[in-house]
Every structure is written in C-alpha cells, then in structure tokens.
Write a protein that holds these residues in place. Structure first.
Motif, PDB file in Angstrom:
ATOM      1  N   SER A   1     -95.594  13.673  -1.883  1.00 32.88           N
ATOM      2  CA  SER A   1     -94.822  13.987  -0.670  1.00 32.88           C
ATOM      3  C   SER A   1     -93.471  13.285  -0.619  1.00 32.88           C
TER       4      SER A   1
ATOM      5  N   ILE B   1    -102.996  26.985  -6.325  1.00 32.59           N
ATOM      6  CA  ILE B   1    -101.705  26.472  -6.806  1.00 32.59           C
ATOM      7  C   ILE B   1    -101.599  24.991  -6.517  1.00 32.59           C
ATOM      8  N   GLU B   2    -102.058  24.605  -5.330  1.00 28.77           N
ATOM      9  CA  GLU B   2    -102.000  23.203  -4.957  1.00 28.77           C
ATOM     10  C   GLU B   2    -102.766  22.357  -5.975  1.00 28.77           C
ATOM     11  N   ASN B   3    -103.928  22.871  -6.338  1.00 30.90           N
ATOM     12  CA  ASN B   3    -104.718  22.145  -7.321  1.00 30.90           C
ATOM     13  C   ASN B   3    -104.002  22.028  -8.659  1.00 30.90           C
TER      14      ASN B   3
ATOM     15  N   ASP C   1    -100.659  14.669 -11.805  1.00 32.53           N
ATOM     16  CA  ASP C   1    -101.519  13.544 -12.174  1.00 32.53           C
ATOM     17  C   ASP C   1    -101.379  13.197 -13.650  1.00 32.53           C
TER      18      ASP C   1
ATOM     19  N   ARG D   1     -94.113  23.126  -7.221  1.00 33.62           N
ATOM     20  CA  ARG D   1     -94.695  24.342  -6.679  1.00 33.62           C
ATOM     21  C   ARG D   1     -93.757  25.531  -6.890  1.00 33.62           C
TER      22      ARG D   1
ATOM     23  N   PHE E   1    -101.206  19.533  -8.493  1.00 34.56           N
ATOM     24  CA  PHE E   1    -101.693  18.151  -8.491  1.00 34.56           C
ATOM     25  C   PHE E   1    -102.217  17.739  -9.864  1.00 34.56           C
ATOM     26  N   ASP E   2    -102.893  18.681 -10.531  1.00 32.28           N
ATOM     27  CA  ASP E   2    -103.385  18.375 -11.876  1.00 32.28           C
ATOM     28  C   ASP E   2    -102.221  17.968 -12.766  1.00 32.28           C
TER      29      ASP E   2
ATOM     30  N   PHE F   1     -93.814  17.473  -4.799  1.00 31.91           N
ATOM     31  CA  PHE F   1     -94.811  18.537  -4.843  1.00 31.91           C
ATOM     32  C   PHE F   1     -94.147  19.911  -4.833  1.00 31.91           C
ATOM     33  N   ASP F   2     -93.214  20.092  -3.881  1.00 30.35           N
ATOM     34  CA  ASP F   2     -92.588  21.401  -3.744  1.00 30.35           C
ATOM     35  C   ASP F   2     -91.712  21.757  -4.936  1.00 30.35           C
TER      36      ASP F   2
ATOM     37  N   ARG G   1     -91.707  19.997 -13.906  1.00 29.63           N
ATOM     38  CA  ARG G   1     -91.382  21.256 -13.246  1.00 29.63           C
ATOM     39  C   ARG G   1     -91.243  22.375 -14.287  1.00 29.63           C
TER      40      ARG G   1
ATOM     41  N   LYS H   1     -94.284  27.535  -9.764  1.00 28.31           N
ATOM     42  CA  LYS H   1     -95.542  28.306  -9.783  1.00 28.31           C
ATOM     43  C   LYS H   1     -95.346  29.689  -9.184  1.00 28.31           C
TER      44      LYS H   1
ATOM     45  N   GLU I   1    -103.049  29.799  -2.469  1.00 29.81           N
ATOM     46  CA  GLU I   1    -102.270  28.597  -2.167  1.00 29.81           C
ATOM     47  C   GLU I   1    -103.056  27.352  -2.575  1.00 29.81           C
TER      48      GLU I   1
ATOM     49  N   SER J   1     -89.676  18.055  -1.659  1.00 31.51           N
ATOM     50  CA  SER J   1     -90.529  16.959  -2.107  1.00 31.51           C
ATOM     51  C   SER J   1     -90.897  17.154  -3.578  1.00 31.51           C
TER      52      SER J   1
END
Lengths: 262, 384, 325, 307
Positions: A147, A129-131, A138, A101, A134-135, A97-98, A165, A104, A126, A95
């Motif tokens: 997703s 990293i998610e935050n 955004d 990620r 998303f930052d 997101f991934d 990325r 990271k 975790e 996705s």
C-alpha cells in the motif's frame, strides 16, 4: 531451435540522422543477451524499435514469428515483450500494489461492463488478480510495501518494482534498460543475482542494455556492441573484451585502461 | 470504508448541509409582517447587461420610495426586495424562486432581458403571482401565461416603427446588421425585414456579428456594395458605436437605424460625430415637455446625477402600474391583483399612456429619436 | 450480512436511489428555493464527477465540459418539446409514467448526442497533450456554442433566444438518482483492475503502453463517458430551469466546473462531490456580493495551485493486505 | 475587384493587430513553455493604462504634437504593464516553476479571471470611450480604397516591435540567456544564467508588448471594457500556434493569416451561403486543423518526447 526475437537489417532515420543502421541480431529462448555501446550509440533506440515506440525505416523485426512493426506498443506487450525504462517510469501517483496490478489488466477476461456491475465473476477475477500480484510482490520481497505510494520507495526498490511490474505482464522477453544506473556496488551485486534469478525462475529471455561492464560481463551469455547505430561486434563476454574494434570504440585509442578491463 | 461509499453517504447528508447553509440567511430578510407589502424585483445589477439592469432598478426603487413617502398603499408600506441575476442564464430562475418561496412576495418585477424574463415567467405563473416585465420586448414573454405582463411595446411593433419610418423618408434600400448572439437584435431585424419588404422596400445586404466584436469593416465593406439608403443596426449600443465610426471611415454616408438598445450616453461617447443624423426608436424621450416627465427627469437627476434613460422610466412605470393595481384591487391576493393589472387602462406613465391589451402587452406609442450635437433629440411619435 | 458486505457498493447505490425517491415524494414540503439549490448542487455533482473522470483520473485536461452539457441540454429539450406530445399520446396521455418515459428518452438522447461529441473531441485528443488539448477542447466548446447560436430563431433550437417552455421534469429523484449512478459508475470503474488504466494513462502514457494498456481506448472511453454524463446533466438542467440559451454553455461555465474539480482534488471522487456542494452553497452565500464572486473564485484557484494542488480532499491510498485465502 | 482588395486590406490590418498580441504570447511560450492565458488581460490593462495616463496628463499631452503624445502614453502604459507582468509572474507563476505545466495553465486561467473581474470592479462593467491619440482620418489618394491613419500606425509599430524583439532575442546577452533558458533551464542556470532575472525580464517584455497592442487596439476600436482582452487574446493565441509557437516571425505570419481568413469569411459569407455568425468559430477551426495536421505550426520545429 527458433529465435525468440529476430532483427534483420533494421534501420531507422530521424530526419537526416541515421540512429540505427542495418542491425541484425537475434535472441534465443532462455538466453540473456547484453547490448552495449558508448553513449548515443543507439541502444535505447533499439529498445524503442522492438517495443513499437518507433517504427523502423527499413528492415524486419520478428517476435516469435510475428512481425513487430505496425503494432502499437500495447499490442507488442500482449505479444510477450516487456520492458523497463532508463529513467524509472513508475505510475507515480499509484501504490506499489496498483503499479503491478496495472500490468495485469491485459489479462482480464472481463471488460468495462463487469467493473460496473461488479458481479460474482468480476469479484472472483479481482480476487485472483490480487493474489497473483501479491505472489509476485512476495517473490521480490515487496509484499509488505503493497500500500505504499511508489514514490516513497527507495531508489533500488523502485528499480526492482519496475522489473516486477514488467514481469507481471507475463512476458517471454524482458528488456532491461540500464537497470544498474545509479546503484552502489552492493546493490549492483544484488541486481546481478536478481536478473539471473528472474531468467531461471520465469524461464524467459532477457535483453540487457547496461553501461556497467561488471554487470554485463558478469551475467550475459552473449553481447552485442553498437557504435553509431551499427553493430561492430558480437560474441561471448571473453570475445568482446578482447575485440580491438570494441576497445577502440570505447577508448578512441588502443592503450590505457577502460571500462572493459573491469 | 472505500471512497465510493463515502461519496454516497455524503450525498445522503447533503440535504442537511444545504438546508443549514441556506437557512442561516433567513434571519434578517424574514417575510412580510402585517404592515408591509413585499414586492420582488429581479434585475441584472452585474454582468453583461448591468447598465440596463441598474437603470431599471433605479427607476423601480424611485417609484417605490415615492409611494412609501406618500404613505404607502392600502395603509401599508411597500418593501422592495431586489435580487441580482448577474446577467446569467439560470440565475434569474433561481432568484425568482427565492423571492417567491422565501420572501413570499406578492408580485414580481423584472427582467429587462427577454431571455431571463422567460425564465422567471413560468415560476410566477405556477405560483399564481403576477409578474410585470419593464422592458422585455420579445412577444414570447407574456405568452407564458395569464399572470405575466409587460409595460413596454414588443419587438414586432418596434421593428415596424423603424420600417415605417424608413419608408416614410423614402429609403427603399436598407441593409441589416444583426447581433446573432442577442435574441433582441435577431427579433428586431426579423420584424423590420417583414414589414419593410412587404411595403415596397428592399433589403440590400444582411450581415451579422457577435456581442463583443470590435471590427465590422468586413461586414460594412460588403454592405457598402449594395449602396443602401440606410443601415439597420439592431444590436446594443456597445457595438453600434464602433460600427458607426467604421462605416464613416469606409465612406458610407447612409444613416444607421436602431431600436431601444441604443439608449445609452456611451453610444455618443464612442461614436462621436459619426453617429450624428442616425435614428432609433425608444420608449420615451427625456426631452418631452410634459410636466410629469420633466418632474421625473428632475427628481431622477437629483438622486442619481444622470439623466434617466428609457430603462429607468420603464422600471418606474412597471412599479407604478403595480401599485396602482394593488390600490384598485384593494388586496394583494394573486388572482385579484392579476385582474386589476389586466384592467389597466390609459395609465399616465412616464413612457406614455399605457393600456394593457388582451395579450397582456402594453399598447402605447413609440418615439423616434435622432442624434444631434451629441444629444438624443425627439423626432416624432409613432402610434401603435 | 456477508452478501451485503460483498455487494456493498451496489447496496449503497440502491439505498441512494431509494432515499432520493423518498425525498422526491416529500419534496413539496421543502422550501422551493432550498429545493432549487439542492437540485442545482446535484447537477453540479454530476458535472464535476464526470469531468473528474477526464481531467482527474485520466489526466486529459478538458476545458470544454460545458459544451457537452449544452449538447445534452439542447438535444433532450428538443426531444421533450418536439416529440414529447406524441410520446405522451402513445402512452395514453399525461401521467407520471408517461412523463417519466418521455424524460428518460429525452435524457438518453441528450446523453448519447453529447457522448458522440465527446468521441469527436476524444479522437483528436489522442495526438495532443496537456495545454494544447486544453485549448482544443476550449475551441470545441466555443464551436458548439456558435453552432447553436446560429440556428434559425424560428427553428427548434431558437438561435440566440434559445429554447423556452421546456417541461419541468427534473425532480429530486431524477437529479440525485442520476448523480448517484454517475458517482457509482465513475467510482466503481476507477476502483477496479480495469479502471487503474485511467490512472496509469494519467501518470505515464509511454509506460502504460509498455504495460499493455491501450491508452487510446482509455482516453476515448473517458471522454465519451464524461461527455455522456455531462449530457445527462445538461438534460436535467434544461428540464429544471425550463429555459436554455447558448451563452449559458460557454467557457465560463466550463471554468465553474473545473474549479469544483480542482478544489475537490483531481482524481478524488469524494473531494469533488464535496466541492460541488460547497461551491454551490458558497455561490448562494456570495449572491449579495456578486461583484466579488469571481474574484474570490479566481484567487481560490491560484492559491490552491500554489499551496495545495492536490485539492482539499486528495485521494488516499487504499490499504491493501493479502487476504488469507 | 475593388471590394476584394478592400477586404484583403481589412484583413491584413486586422491581422497586424493579432500579430502584435501574438508576439508576446509566442515569446513567453518560447522561453517558458507555458501558455500565458492572462496575456489578453494584460493587453486590456494596457489599454486602460493608456486611458488613465491620458486622463492624468491631458493638458500636457494636448500641447504636444500627436506622435509625441502617443509615444508618451504608450511608453508609460508599457512600463506600468511590464511592472504588472513581473508582479504576476512573481506572485502566481514563480512558486509553480517546478510543477507540472498544467498546474501553471490552471493558475494562468485563474490570473486571467482575476484580472478581468478585478478590472470590472475597478473600471466598471460598461465600456468607456478611448481618446483619439492618433488623428482619426483616412489616408487620401488610394482611389476607392480606405486606409486610416491608425491602421498605418499599427502596421508601423508592429513591424518595429517585431524587428526590435528579434534583435533582443538574437543579438543581446539577455536574448542569449532567454534562448539558453528555453533549451534547458537547468543547464542555463549552471552556466551562470540568472534564471529568475531572465524570466522576470521575459514577462516584463511580453507584458509591455501586450500593453502596446492594447493601446493600438483601443485606438483602432475606441471603446475599452474589462473583457475586451478575451477575444483578441484567443485569436492571437491561435495565430501564435498557427505560426509555430515560440517562433517570432511565425507569430506575425499567423496573425496575418487569421486576420485575412476571418475577414474574407465574414465578408463573403453571404455569397457563400453560410451564416456569417460562424466567423466566431473560424479561428478555432483553424486551430484544431493545425494542431491535428501540423502541431508544430507553419514555421515551428518538431519536438519529440524522449523515451
């Protein structure tokens, strides 16, 4: 002021073919440099040398004072060089997101054992990293697509995601390989703003390989021109546009309108 | 919910699923009702050693049919439930368990291959059900426990028979070719060598090969150097046939010697003239003129269209010995039945007079056959 | 409640272990044959899930999983047969505890030996891709088989006859406990930031490197961990059937495991678990039609590749929404 | 000394048959870039094709001199297998043309298993004797050395097919199309190459080669069974990789090397003190070493991934 990246007399040979010969140039902190040249001039090869995909036959490449050759590509990324690819190379089954990620991962404090025990430290990391992801998403307006499988993004968004990325690795130097390829004029316009924005917002240097002269001339502070793996000119956009060697390289003759007239 | 958790849930549900799936087969094969005795058979009906499994199954089935035609035993009919183990490791264990727990069999017959009999044996032993192997010749099989029997001789005996035979012919120098993928061949070679060297013979070359090999020229060229009087080819017929032709091509005149693994018409079909004059030990000869043997051969031929081989005869004998023991025990209860089988003495089987010794192995003679004009011809009987 | 939700994965693992323990205590009430099939299915789950880590998640196509299983089976059996009596003696004779300890030691030895072999295969794999790697793993599988085949028939490994009389330690608890741990390890590792590296390596090695992913390390970890669990599965197998021989760990066994992974969906743990159970059951159903079994499976393989290469239960995308901090 | 020469001869003749099978492997790989795992099974079908053609035409064939009878059986079986090869490609591989190579490899494994087990169902699991298409006699006048007529025929046919194949690939229009396809399928299609026809042709040709190999193999080792293709198939694959997969002379060279090494290891293992059972692993050890140290093979070209 010391350079971020310094190439000194770098050559690489594939069999009998000399792809890059005696290349010397440097990038200063916060600088946006363009690398241009006709097809097959060796621009992407220069990228592959800097990122450790190829090893130079001779010469030195220094990044922040550290010698790059001999390092594996992933180690060079850790040093602070990130890149995008000419033909988009996203992780196609992941996705949006991934995809980000993944970049990271090298900042992780905790390794494999933590991902197995999934204790509080792991969960906190975790979440952090998610935050961060998303930052970042955004900022580039991709948050709502988090997703979505990256394959189903539109072409321009895929290009953008690749840049996001690369930025997620927190680089000091970003290498962009033909980011405008396949874009329409509006998208190109947006891209130019985006590159400017990235440079200013993240305070990084950018090396840009691009065919589209409008983009290159529009945003680069300095431009180096390659032909047959050899640097034939270097200077500001205005200097390059009027350099007879460059015009000859692109057109073969001295008359007529070429891409440099844009 | 995340994938990993769903996977766990699934694991929990799994018991129900398997029980359901395997349960729906119960219907038809339901366990014995009052007037039948259920006997389980495990055989390799498919896969690598299917030839042997199919033969022994045919023999077993024939025996059971004959008994039922004659009114059964203890006033009940016998039902033979056969499971195929696909000639595969592990499968013999599974189907043996299936027969024991599902079909509630009173005894197990099988397997031909020693390796798979060794999988079945602990299950039979644990369940307290007698098991009779028709043709597993490895000594370890019956060592598993006191419920495990066999109706054939064992490898040490077979190896000794061929070693004695070679020495008697004055062959002092023998080369050995072993199929290292078959425990049967490895064992036979080993016991042959032991007896042969202890009694004055010399091994002039040891080579090995694997099941499925087709080219033996490299080994045979080396063997030839030792100028052997005979070559022991202890593997199965599949490879021995080709080995024989190649030996003759390389100018090796020495005869081949082998064990019961040669017993297949395919041997002569492949080897042609080259195998003429070679010798192998076997459980019985279908040329034997004894009336009960000829009767068996005729009946088998009438039913299957082929002459029975040793596996068929052993399958027949294993079933008959079991039936005989049930008759003598007067019950199918495990322990009593075991004692009755163990007491088997001088049973007139197709493969000779069978007595079971203290190690639950059959004590009986072997025959040596030779190949003449494309046929297996009786040479001599070697007593234990 | 909050806490349970936060650590739900661990909770599920504990629950799975508990359930398998309880079922294990009651296993005498289960029909012997059904129990046997369940245990076989459990072992197949471990094999398929661990192969899926290599083939599915990391994208390294291994054709030699049965080889690792064989190493684990042989080594663990050797421990419990050769050293078992002395371990039991040290622990004061046979008891549930001493058997358990012996079994754990045996399984670990088997798993670790298999892991070492996995490392030996993983290292060359760094230089090879796709179909070449597949063939090399197939080669390793065959070499492992040949080595065991050529051991002395009087030695501990028994040559062609293999090993017999291995104690029957594999109970429902051990098989499904280890299956649960295997699923937990693979799934929770893959579902972490660290674990996304496996998927990245599968999708694009060059891009992974450029994102700072140490592709070499991920590939080796996948091979070693995959081999370790295959080794455990082999140990369970040996102590379930009590008898093993080299032929049982050849190419065809590897293909059996691969079919499970492909049917379930490469990279989908859930799918692979379903496929392992389904195919084990199907195998039993096809027992009477053995001649057709492999034909059915091979057609299944071809049709799957053409019609649904992602497997029956492919990976679904996790919904990610920003949590209000 | 005599023994060594004999072993060398054994090895070379064994290698010739590996080389023959490897030709088909290497050609399909060269054009389509995928390992046709089922090649060894088409080889088996070739042998069975020969067996059944011979059975069907026995009275006719017995009347012909043997070289003619051999040619008839061989051509018939080659034609049957070519058709089968084209059918396999059409049904199993064609739908996957744009998919990842691994998917095709998995399918190829599926096809291989399908042929083996269907073969077991149709032909039976037991081995069957193969007729003596070539007189089983030794060539005389070689001193202590043994060479059979069949072995000579194998070498002759292998050489002829090698030259013929090289001619087709290098000198004909179809060969040119095959080479174009192997370099760049899209560009070849744009240049007017009918890729479907060329791929079908490649498979047909490869399968015909396999069939020829099957018949010669069965003449050398006159027993056939449904699983006879596995071992020589794997050895031939190793030979193709050793020689540089995609390279036709390389396949021949690789086959010879594998044959000789295997024979020498088997023949001298006793003297070297290693169990000769290890010869089963020899081909794989060679394969692994080659892939690790010279993945392009002895005569192959290096390929670089474009970044």
């Amino acid at each position: 002021m010391s350079s971020v990246l310094e190439l000194n007399d770098v050559s690489i040979q594939f069999g009998g073919l000399r792809a890059v010969g005696g290349l010397t140039f440097s990038i200063q902190p916060g600088e946006l440099v363009g690398l241009i040249g006709p097809n097959g001039a060796g621009k992407t090869t220069v990228f592959n040398l800097i990122t450790g995909v190829y090893q130079p036959t001779s010469g030195s490449i220094k990044f922040g004072g550290v010698s790059v050759p001999g390092h594996k590509p992933h180690q060079i990324t850790k040093l602070g060089i990130a890149r995008t690819f000419q033909n988009i190379r996203l992780f196609s089954s992941l996705s949006v997101f991934d995809n980000v990620r993944t970049a990271k991962m090298m900042h992780l404090q905790h390794g494999i054992a933590h991902s197995l025990f999934r204790g509080p430290a792991f969960l906190d990391e975790e979440a952090m990293i998610e935050n961060e992801v998303f930052d970042l998403l955004d900022i580039f307006d991709l948050g709502k697509e988090a997703s979505t499988p990256c394959k189903s993004l539109c072409y321009g968004d895929q290009r953008r995601l690749e840049i996001v990325r690369a930025l997620a690795t927190k680089p000091k130097l970003l290498l962009l390989d033909e980011p405008a390829a396949g874009m329409n004029p509006t998208e190109k316009e947006e891209l130019m703003h985006l590159i400017q924005f990235i440079k200013d917002k993240f305070q990084i240097s950018v090396l840009l390989v691009e065919h589209d002269m409008k983009v290159v001339m529009g945003i680069c502070q300095r431009i180096a021109v390659l032909e047959y793996g050899v640097k034939i000119a270097e200077g500001t956009p205005a200097e390059i546009q009027s350099n007879p060697k460059v015009i000859a390289a692109y057109l073969g003759t001295e008359d007529g309108k070429g891409p440099l007239d844009a | 919910m995340q994938i990993r958790n769903r996977a766990f849930l699934l694991l929990g549900l799994f018991g129900v699923v398997t029980a359901g799936l395997t349960g729906c087969k119960k219907g038809g094969d339901a366990a014995a009702d009052a007037d039948t005795i259920v006997i389980g058979e495990v055989a390799a009906l498919t896969g690598g050693t299917a030839t042997f499994g199919q033969s022994s199954h045919a023999g077993t089935q024939m025996a059971i049919d004959e008994v039922n035609a004659a009114g059964g035993v203890l006033g009940k009919k016998i039902k033979l439930v056969t499971e195929d183990d696909q000639s595969k490791q592990g499968e013999a264990g599974i189907v043996a368990k299936k027969l024991v727990s599902r079909e509630k069999v009173v005894a197990l017959l099988g397997e031909v291959a020693s390796g798979r009999s060794l999988e079945m044996a602990p299950i039979a032993q644990k369940a307290g059900i007698p098991m009779i192997s028709p043709a597993s010749t490895n000594p370890k099989v019956t060592e598993t426990g006191d419920f495990i029997f066999r109706v054939c001789f064992i490898d040490p005996f077979q190896g000794t028979v061929m070693a004695k035979f070679a020495l008697a012919r004055g062959w002092k120098k023998v080369a050995v070719m072993t199929d290292v993928t078959q425990d049967y061949s490895v064992g036979l070679s080993q016991y042959f060598k032991e007896y042969f060297t202890k009694n004055g013979g010399t091994i002039v070359g040891e080579q090995s090969y694997a099941s499925g090999d087709k080219d033996f020229k490299a080994q045979l060229t080396s063997v030839k150097e030792g100028a052997p009087d005979a070559i022991l080819a202890s593997g199965y017929y599949n490879e021995v046939g080709l080995m024989s032709t190649q030996a003759k091509e390389l100018g090796i005149q020495a005869p081949l010697l082998g064990g019961d693994g040669w017993d297949s018409p395919s041997l002569v079909q492949v080897a042609g003239k080259s195998i003429e004059g070679s010798f192998f030990s076997n459980h019985f000869s279908n040329e034997d003129t004894a009336p009960r043997i000829q009767e068996f051969v005729t009946k088998y031929k009438a039913k299957h269209g082929t002459i029975p081989d040793a596996m068929a005869a052993l399958g027949y004998d294993s079933a008959m010995i079991l039936v005989d023991a049930i008759k003598r025990a007067g019950t199918t209860e495990g322990k009593a039945l075991r004692d009755a089988i163990a007491a088997t003495k001088d049973f007139e089987g197709i493969t000779g007079k069978i007595s079971l010794d203290a190690k639950r192995d059959a004590n009986k003679p072997a025959v040596v056959l030779t190949i003449k004009d494309g046929k297996f011809v009786y040479v001599e009987t070697v007593a234990p | 409640m909050q806490l349970l939700l936060k650590y739900r994965t661990q909770a599920f693992l504990l629950l799975a272990l508990l359930v398998s323990f309880v079922v294990s205590q009651a296993s005498d009430n289960i029909d012997g044959y059904v129990l046997q099939i369940m245990l076989v299915a459990g072992i197949n789950i471990i094999l398929a899930v661990s192969l899926n880590l290599v083939n599915g998640h990391t994208g390294q196509f291994s054709l030699g999983h049965a080889g690792f299983m064989g190493v684990g089976a042989y080594m663990s059996a050797a421990v419990s047969v050769e050293m078992g009596p002395s371990i039991l003696g040290l622990l004061g004779g046979p008891s549930t505890l001493s058997h358990g300890v012996t079994f754990v030691i045996a399984l670990l030895v088997g798993g670790l030996c298999a892991a070492v072999c996995g490392w030996m295969v993983g290292v060359p794999s760094l230089r090879l891709r796709g179909d070449y790697l597949a063939i090399v793993t197939l080669g390793f599988n065959e070499i492992i088989r040949v080595v065991f085949q050529n051991t002395s028939s009087s030695g501990p490994f028994g040559g062609a006859l293999g090993m017999r009389g291995i104690p029957d330690y594999s109970t429902f608890f051990w098989v499904f406990g280890i299956a649960a741990i295997c699923i937990y390890v693979v799934a929770s590792m893959v579902n972490s930031t660290y674990g996304r590296g496996f998927l990245a390596v599968r999708d694009d090695e060059v891009a992974s490197e450029s994102m700072g992913v140490n592709t070499v390390r991920y590939k080796v970890v996948a091979f070693v961990l995959g081999a370790f669990f295959a080794g455990l599965a082999g140990g369970l197998y040996a102590h379930l059937f009590g008898a093993i021989d080299p032929k049982g760990f050849g190419f065809l066994k590897s293909v059996d495991i691969i079919i499970m992974v492909i049917l379930g969906g490469m990279g989908s743990t859930l799918g692979v678990v379903v496929a392992a159970i389904g195919l084990t059951a199907l195998n039993e159903q096809l027992r009477d039609a053995e001649k057709f079994r492999m034909i059915v499976f091979s057609i299944l393989l071809i049709v799957m590749m053409i019609v649904r290469p992602q497997g029956l239960l492919p990976v679904t995308f996790e919904k990610k929404r920003r949590k209000s901090a | 000394m005599d023994q060594f020469v004999q072993q060398l001869l054994n090895g070379l003749f064994l290698g010739a048959i590996y080389a023959l099978i490897a030709l088909g492997y290497t050609m399909v790989y060269g054009v389509l870039r995928f390992i046709n795992f089922a090649h060894g099974d088409v080889f088996m079908l070739g042998a069975f094709g020969g067996l059944y053609v011979h059975k069907a035409l026995a009275p006719l064939l017995n009347a012909l001199p043997w070289p003619l009878a051999l040619a008839v059986v061989m051509l018939a079986s080659m034609a049957i297998c070519a058709a089968l090869g084209i059918a396999i490609e059409y049904f199993a591989y064609r739908p996957l043309r744009t998919r990842p190579r691994l998917n095709v490899l998995i399918t190829a494994i599926g096809v291989s298993l399908f042929i083996e087990y269907t073969g077991q169902l149709v032909f039976g699991a037991t081995q069957q004797p193969f007729p003596a298409l070539i007189p089983r006699q030794n060539i005389s006048g070689l001193g202590g050395l043994t060479v059979t007529m069949t072995q000579v025929i194998v070498v002759v046919v292998t050489t002829a097919l090698l030259i013929g194949l090289r001619y087709i690939v290098m000198r004909t229009r179809l060969g040119l199309a095959m080479r174009a396809l192997s370099l760049n399928p899209t560009a070849a299609a744009l240049m007017g190459v009918n890729t479907s026809v060329v791929i079908s042709f490649t498979f047909g040709l490869g399968s015909a080669l396999a069939a020829a190999g099957g018949i010669l193999y069965a003449s050398l080792y006159p027993s056939v069974d449904p699983f006879m293709g596995i071992q020589p198939g794997i050895k031939a694959f190793v030979a193709a990789v050793l020689g540089g997969i995609g390279n036709i002379p390389g396949a021949a060279l690789g086959g010879m090397i594998i044959g000789v090494v295997e024979t020498l290891v088997t023949g001298y293992s006793q003297k070297l003190g290693i169990p000769s059972g290890y010869k089963e692993g020899v081909a794989f050890i060679i394969l692994i070493l080659i892939l690790l140290f010279k993945p392009s093979g002895l005569l192959g070209k290096v390929e670089r991934e474009k970044v």
